[in-house]
Design an enzyme around this catalytic site. Structure first.
Site: not given
Ligand SMILES: *Cc1c(COP(=O)(O)O)cnc(C)c1O
Length: 432
Positions: A107
């Site tokens: 993210k």
């Molecule tokens: C947010 C997150 C996900 C999921 O991603 P999405 O875009 O919400 O499907 C998977 N793994 C980790 C470690 C995350 O922080």
């Protein structure tokens, strides 16, 4: 570029307005009015371009002329200050590691891009009032947003997190930064934090005190830059004669949906695989044709504990709301905590690879898919560094992990958080 609301009851807006508003006034998600493929020549020669150049080519059409070229190039360069390696695991399987950024979660890219866009617009408009980004986190999002927005002029960040329910590393990432970042430690669960944030956005009594905006994954500036990863992976492929499949561990389905944008832009991806934990709304839909959001169930891959995936509507839009089209481009599998743990054990013992539960689910889904696929190169996305999930790794593995420098930098810093226990606590803080 214009963006329209997928609820179709709100006016089209500019990139700037879509970023600043986050969600449309009719509560719909914004979607770009067009997606123009990049030239085949560019895609065939990706390895001749730097990541910064590739990212600029991808994002340029979505920003249009609202941020000047030089400025946008600087933003992209600043966002992408780390690596995105594909690590070979076994024949036809590689792990695309998205966790080498400042908070070691994928993210980081979206959060950093959104922060810099907001900062740019704020500075251009010479707003005399700061913008306040208000966000609730169950762990990973908060740290990426806090770090992404740290020191950005004219933007304050307020993060709500559930006391005692995030890992130690995650808590330190939220509570030690200072400057324009404030952490509110909520005596409650993640859902309580989320409810308070939603109430605050609709609360007219806060208007005179703060300009509030959100930084969750429905924001286009957090969502679209995730398309970069898939190009960065393709660029590293040595053998492009095989068909390419990505396996994406999913919760809100933003990341995988950005992969589908990469595919629309011309990247030769055969199809997608998604792995979920027991919150399996999407795999169940692909099986039965019935879309049924459910209350969330807690698992060890908690960043995917989502019972009503917010980005799924965008995926449907990309497939013309036709389930057969979707079924031919997306396969879905779901796994229990026990299966995820066994996969982490297998990866460690057999391949000397340390995976955390989210990536392990991506690996399992890919293995399942490859059972019936020929001449296919599979890549699963490893979405977080294992150090962020120490308490749920395969037994005995946590002790072998060295603290990365990003984590060392925060782990011994003193925690600063303001404790609140109800909505009044939040409004008192926002009005102060
Ligand atoms: C947010 C997150 C996900 C999921 O991603 P999405 O875009 O919400 O499907 C998977 N793994 C980790 C470690 C995350 O922080």
């Amino acid at each position: 570029m214009k963006y329209f609301s997928l609820n179709e009851k709100a006016p089209d807006v500019s990139f700037r307005d879509a970023v600043v508003n986050g969600i449309a006034p009719d509560r719909g998600l914004y979607f770009p009015e067009s997606i123009t493929p990049l030239s085949q020549d560019f895609i065939n020669n990706l390895d001749k371009y730097s990541n910064d150049e590739i990212a600029y080519e991808i994002i340029q059409q979505f920003v249009g002329d609202e941020i000047p070229e030089q400025e946008l190039r600087t933003i992209v360069k600043d966002v992408l200050c780390f690596d995105f390696p594909v690590v070979p695991i076994e024949e036809n399987i590689g792990s695309l590691e998205l966790f080498h950024g400042p908070t070691m979660a994928f993210k980081d890219v979206g959060a950093r891009f959104m922060a810099r866009c907001l900062g740019y617009f704020n500075q251009q408009e010479k707003n005399d009032k700061d913008v306040t980004v208000l966000v609730a986190t169950s762990g990973d999002t908060g740290g990426a947003v806090a770090s992404g927005f740290l020191g950005v002029d004219g933007v304050n960040v307020v993060i709500l997190y559930p006391s005692g329910k995030v890992s130690e590393v995650q808590e330190k990432q939220l509570t030690t930064l200072g400057q324009n970042i404030t952490a509110l430690e909520v005596d409650g669960a993640f859902d309580d934090c989320q409810d308070m944030v939603k109430t605050a956005f609709l609360d007219p009594s806060l208007k005179e005190y703060r300009t509030l905006t959100s930084a969750n994954s429905i924001n286009i500036a957090r969502w679209l830059p995730q398309a970069f990863y898939f190009f960065f992976a393709y660029k590293q492929l040595k053998d492009t004669s095989k068909e390419l499949v990505f396996s994406v561990p999913s919760g809100n389905f933003g990341n995988i949906c950005a992969g589908m944008i990469a595919q629309k832009l011309g990247l030769p991806i055969k199809e997608f695989v998604t792995g979920t934990n027991v919150n399996r709304v999407v795999p169940a839909y692909l099986e039965s044709g019935i879309y049924e959001p459910k209350p969330t169930i807690a698992t060890i891959s908690n960043a995917m504990d989502v019972g009503a995936p917010s980005n799924f509507i965008r995926i449907e839009k990309l497939h013309d709301f036709d389930i057969e089209k979707l079924r031919s481009n997306l396969k879905g599998f779901s796994y229990t905590d026990e299966e995820a743990t066994a996969a982490m054990g297998h990866l460690h013992k057999k391949h000397q690879y340390v995976a955390e539960p989210h990536g392990a689910i991506g690996y399992l889904a890919l293995k399942n898919y490859l059972k019936t696929a020929e001449n296919t190169q599979g890549i699963f996305l490893e979405t977080a560094h294992p150090v962020k999930f120490l308490d749920v790794l395969y037994p005995g593995v946590a002790e072998t992990i060295e603290l990365p420098k990003q984590i060392k930098a925060v782990i011994d810093q003193p925690k600063t958080a303001i404790k609140i226990s109800d909505y009044k606590g939040l409004t008192d803080f926002l009005k102060s």
